[in-house]
Scaffold this active site. Sequence first.
Site, PDB file in Angstrom:
ATOM      1  N   PRO A  99       0.824  -1.210   0.000  1.00 43.11           N
ATOM      2  CA  PRO A  99       0.000   0.000   0.000  1.00 43.11           C
ATOM      3  C   PRO A  99       0.857   1.258   0.000  1.00 43.11           C
ATOM      4  O   PRO A  99       1.922   1.293   0.628  1.00 43.11           O
ATOM      5  CB  PRO A  99      -0.802  -0.106   1.305  1.00 43.11           C
ATOM      6  CG  PRO A  99      -0.785  -1.555   1.635  1.00 43.11           C
ATOM      7  CD  PRO A  99       0.532  -2.069   1.136  1.00 43.11           C
ATOM      8  N   THR A 100       0.400   2.276  -0.683  1.00 39.91           N
ATOM      9  CA  THR A 100       1.157   3.515  -0.751  1.00 39.91           C
ATOM     10  C   THR A 100       1.244   4.197   0.603  1.00 39.91           C
ATOM     11  O   THR A 100       2.139   4.990   0.840  1.00 39.91           O
ATOM     12  CB  THR A 100       0.525   4.498  -1.765  1.00 39.91           C
ATOM     13  OG1 THR A 100      -0.845   4.690  -1.427  1.00 39.91           O
ATOM     14  CG2 THR A 100       0.633   3.947  -3.178  1.00 39.91           C
ATOM     15  N   SER A 101       0.339   3.860   1.512  1.00 34.60           N
ATOM     16  CA  SER A 101       0.361   4.459   2.854  1.00 34.60           C
ATOM     17  C   SER A 101       1.439   3.844   3.744  1.00 34.60           C
ATOM     18  O   SER A 101       1.683   4.332   4.834  1.00 34.60           O
ATOM     19  CB  SER A 101      -1.008   4.311   3.521  1.00 34.60           C
ATOM     20  OG  SER A 101      -1.331   2.944   3.697  1.00 34.60           O
ATOM     21  N   CYS A 102       2.086   2.779   3.287  1.00 36.68           N
ATOM     22  CA  CYS A 102       3.137   2.106   4.076  1.00 36.68           C
ATOM     23  C   CYS A 102       4.505   2.593   3.624  1.00 36.68           C
ATOM     24  O   CYS A 102       4.766   2.712   2.435  1.00 36.68           O
ATOM     25  CB  CYS A 102       3.070   0.590   3.890  1.00 36.68           C
ATOM     26  SG  CYS A 102       1.600  -0.144   4.580  1.00 36.68           S
ATOM     27  N   VAL A 103       5.356   2.843   4.604  1.00 36.33           N
ATOM     28  CA  VAL A 103       6.705   3.321   4.299  1.00 36.33           C
ATOM     29  C   VAL A 103       7.615   2.156   3.974  1.00 36.33           C
ATOM     30  O   VAL A 103       7.514   1.106   4.478  1.00 36.33           O
ATOM     31  CB  VAL A 103       7.312   4.072   5.496  1.00 36.33           C
ATOM     32  CG1 VAL A 103       8.404   5.004   5.007  1.00 36.33           C
ATOM     33  CG2 VAL A 103       6.295   4.832   6.266  1.00 36.33           C
TER      34      VAL A 103
END
Length: 103
Positions: A99-103
Site C-alpha cells: 500500500p502507498t500508505s506504508c513506508v
Amino acid sequence: MAEKNYAGKTVEVTEDGYFTNPADWNEEIAKEMATEAGIELTDKHLEVLNYLRKQFETGEALTIRKVGKSGVVDIKGLYQLFPGGPLKISSKLAGIPKPTSCV
C-alpha cells in the site's frame, strides 16, 4: 524482480516480496507465506486477506484506519493478527502490492 516458490507454484515478487501479479495468489500460498513470517493463519486472518484483495480490486487506497472501520477487524485486532506492520504484512500475505500508505 525475483521469483519465489510457494505451495508448488513459482511466482514473481518485488525485492520486498510483494506479488507482481495478484492473480497468482491463492490461500495455500498465503498459508505458506504466513508460516515463513511466523504467523499461523486462522479463519480471521483469511477474512482480512480476502477483504484486502476485494478492496484492491476496486482500486480503493488501503489504510489501517479503513481496515479498522471495515467491520472485518478493528485496528487493535489487525495489530494482533499481523504484528510488526499490520498493513504491510497483511497486504503481502494477500498477494497485493504494498500500500502507498506504508513506508
